[in-house]
Design an enzyme around this catalytic site. Structure first.
Site, PDB file in Angstrom:
ATOM      1  N   HIS A 138       5.737   0.993 -13.812  1.00 16.63           N
ATOM      2  CA  HIS A 138       6.987   0.366 -14.219  1.00 16.63           C
ATOM      3  C   HIS A 138       7.975   1.400 -14.748  1.00 16.63           C
ATOM      4  CE1 HIS A 138       4.322  -3.433 -14.618  1.00 16.63           C
ATOM      5  NE2 HIS A 138       4.798  -3.311 -13.403  1.00 16.63           N
ATOM      6  N   HIS A 171       3.946  -7.284  -3.677  1.00 17.46           N
ATOM      7  CA  HIS A 171       2.776  -7.861  -4.363  1.00 17.46           C
ATOM      8  C   HIS A 171       3.197  -8.097  -5.812  1.00 17.46           C
ATOM      9  CE1 HIS A 171       1.128  -5.834  -0.859  1.00 17.46           C
ATOM     10  NE2 HIS A 171       0.007  -6.504  -1.005  1.00 17.46           N
ATOM     11  N   SER A 231       6.231  -6.437 -12.488  1.00 18.83           N
ATOM     12  CA  SER A 231       7.265  -5.765 -11.684  1.00 18.83           C
ATOM     13  C   SER A 231       8.463  -6.650 -11.335  1.00 18.83           C
ATOM     14  CB  SER A 231       6.645  -5.150 -10.428  1.00 18.83           C
ATOM     15  OG  SER A 231       5.822  -6.071  -9.757  1.00 18.83           O
ATOM     16  N   GLU A 252       4.143 -13.104  -3.014  1.00 21.67           N
ATOM     17  CA  GLU A 252       2.866 -13.263  -3.715  1.00 21.67           C
ATOM     18  C   GLU A 252       2.021 -14.251  -2.919  1.00 21.67           C
ATOM     19  OE1 GLU A 252       1.160 -11.860  -6.418  1.00 21.67           O
ATOM     20  OE2 GLU A 252      -0.360 -13.296  -5.773  1.00 21.67           O
ATOM     21  N   GLY A 286       2.964 -10.041   1.729  1.00 23.66           N
ATOM     22  CA  GLY A 286       4.110  -9.202   1.388  1.00 23.66           C
ATOM     23  C   GLY A 286       4.384  -8.096   2.398  1.00 23.66           C
ATOM     24  N   ASP A 334       2.469  -2.792  -4.393  1.00 24.11           N
ATOM     25  CA  ASP A 334       1.486  -2.637  -5.471  1.00 24.11           C
ATOM     26  C   ASP A 334       0.306  -3.591  -5.254  1.00 24.11           C
ATOM     27  OD1 ASP A 334       0.252  -2.181  -7.931  1.00 24.11           O
ATOM     28  OD2 ASP A 334       1.544  -3.610  -8.977  1.00 24.11           O
TER      29      ASP A 334
HETATM   30  N1  SAM Z   1       3.205  -5.744  -8.980  1.00 26.84           N
HETATM   31  C1  SAM Z   1       2.687  -6.498 -10.102  1.00 26.84           C
HETATM   32  C2  SAM Z   1       3.165  -5.844 -11.376  1.00 26.84           C
HETATM   33  O1  SAM Z   1       3.403  -4.627 -11.380  1.00 26.84           O
HETATM   34  O2  SAM Z   1       3.366  -6.536 -12.369  1.00 26.84           O
HETATM   35  C3  SAM Z   1       1.184  -6.588 -10.080  1.00 26.84           C
HETATM   36  C4  SAM Z   1       0.629  -6.975  -8.751  1.00 26.84           C
HETATM   37  S1  SAM Z   1      -1.115  -7.114  -8.667  1.00 26.84           S
HETATM   38  C5  SAM Z   1      -1.668  -5.465  -8.757  1.00 26.84           C
HETATM   39  C6  SAM Z   1      -1.331  -7.501  -6.973  1.00 26.84           C
HETATM   40  C7  SAM Z   1      -0.900  -8.924  -6.605  1.00 26.84           C
HETATM   41  O3  SAM Z   1      -0.817  -9.009  -5.179  1.00 26.84           O
HETATM   42  C8  SAM Z   1      -1.857 -10.008  -7.038  1.00 26.84           C
HETATM   43  O4  SAM Z   1      -1.163 -10.965  -7.805  1.00 26.84           O
HETATM   44  C9  SAM Z   1      -2.362 -10.619  -5.721  1.00 26.84           C
HETATM   45  O5  SAM Z   1      -2.571 -12.023  -5.809  1.00 26.84           O
HETATM   46  C10 SAM Z   1      -1.229 -10.303  -4.787  1.00 26.84           C
HETATM   47  N2  SAM Z   1      -1.570 -10.187  -3.366  1.00 26.84           N
HETATM   48  C11 SAM Z   1      -2.741  -9.796  -2.796  1.00 26.84           C
HETATM   49  N3  SAM Z   1      -2.601  -9.689  -1.457  1.00 26.84           N
HETATM   50  C12 SAM Z   1      -1.313  -9.995  -1.178  1.00 26.84           C
HETATM   51  C13 SAM Z   1      -0.537 -10.006   0.017  1.00 26.84           C
HETATM   52  N4  SAM Z   1      -1.089  -9.701   1.205  1.00 26.84           N
HETATM   53  N5  SAM Z   1       0.766 -10.339  -0.055  1.00 26.84           N
HETATM   54  C14 SAM Z   1       1.330 -10.663  -1.251  1.00 26.84           C
HETATM   55  N6  SAM Z   1       0.662 -10.653  -2.418  1.00 26.84           N
HETATM   56  C15 SAM Z   1      -0.648 -10.315  -2.387  1.00 26.84           C
END
Ligand code: SAM
Length: 279
Positions: free
Chosen positions: A19, A42, A103, A121, A146, A166
């Protein structure tokens, strides 16, 4: 199928790095008035309680953002001050740090009227929370993959682009999928700024990302790695970020931020910054 929940990890040392880089890159891009299309492939659920059962169970924020928070007044360069000022806004009038922004919350906080933010998401519960929050701040949420969603949206109608990728890397193919997507996205928008987070784990799977990118035509790939001084028994020993096309001057400012954050009394980690692929 999707078991990862960011609430267990919010505000950890990797979030501070990720971040910090996101906020700095976006602020630097906003030195110009032209509109920026921001994509978060993500997104997670946007706002996290550091006093939740999930956060308390892992206690990861204690060795992350909570280790910087007490120093926020005297700490740190102007770039950390902007970060901490935003974190104070996430917490309202509360004296303790109990709320941490994910994020999409950092992107929404910086969004100007001419910018757009699109957050993807896949997890149904996370998407529900994200959508409820997004309705109050005017950003777009898509309950979709995503990586595919990003490619469909490119090139953006806005003149400039910032992408954060991410994933949780729960699926082994994700390193390859992320690299392939970033390469295709770059081909559609060569001037875009792409931030890609990866974990540093004993198996060193992130080298798959490096080999795919170095074998491609993508250039200007800055690599930031934050390595914990005390290697944990399990889990990440470090956190990495690739920043493709960083704004001019980003390298020096981010290096200064991370060297202040990494000291033994704060994150207790060493930071290395180099070019995975130079210009
Ligand atoms: N980016 C966020 C942050 O910095 O606050 C944290 C994201 S977390 C590491 C990863 C997220 O991606 C999870 O909530 C998961 O459910 C989601 N996710 C997993 N595969 C995905 C995909 N193919 N497309 C979108 N989201 C996905």
């Amino acid at each position: 199928m999707l078991s990862y929940l960011h609430a267990f990890h919010a505000g950890n040392f990797a979030d501070v790095q990720k971040h910090g880089a996101l906020l700095l890159a976006l602020r630097m891009m906003q030195a110009k008035d032209s509109a920026i299309a921001c994509f978060d492939t993500h997104a997670g659920s946007a706002l996290y309680r550091l006093d939740s059962d999930q956060a308390q169970k892992t206690d990861e924020a204690r060795r992350g953002i909570q280790a910087l928070w007490p120093d926020r007044q005297q700490l740190l360069s102007g770039d950390w001050k902007a970060f901490m000022a935003q974190l104070e806004r996430f917490n309202g009038s509360r004296a303790a740090l109990s709320h941490y922004g994910g994020s999409p919350a950092w992107m929404a906080a910086l969004k100007r009227p001419q910018d757009t933010v699109t957050a993807f998401e896949l997890h149904p519960t996370e998407t529900g929370k994200l959508s409820d929050w997004a309705a109050t701040v005017g950003i777009q949420v898509r309950h979709q993959d995503g990586l595919r969603g990003l490619l469909k949206a490119l090139p953006p109608s806005a003149p400039r682009l910032l992408v954060l990728t991410d994933p949780s890397y729960e699926i082994k193919t994700e390193y390859r999928d992320v690299a392939e997507t970033v390469i295709k996205a770059w081909q559609r928008c060569r001037h875009g700024v792409f931030l890609v987070w990866y974990p540093i784990l004993p198996k060193q799977d992130h080298h798959r990302l490096f080999s795919a990118l170095t074998a491609s035509e993508v250039t200007k790939v800055l690599r930031s790695e934050l390595t914990l001084a005390e290697t944990p028994d399990r889990g990440m020993s470090g956190s990495g970020m690739l920043v493709i096309n960083p704004p001019w001057g980003f390298e020096e400012r981010f290096r200064a931020m991370m060297s202040e954050a990494g000291t033994a009394d704060r994150l207790n980690a060493t930071h290395q910054l180099d070019w995975l692929v130079p210009e």
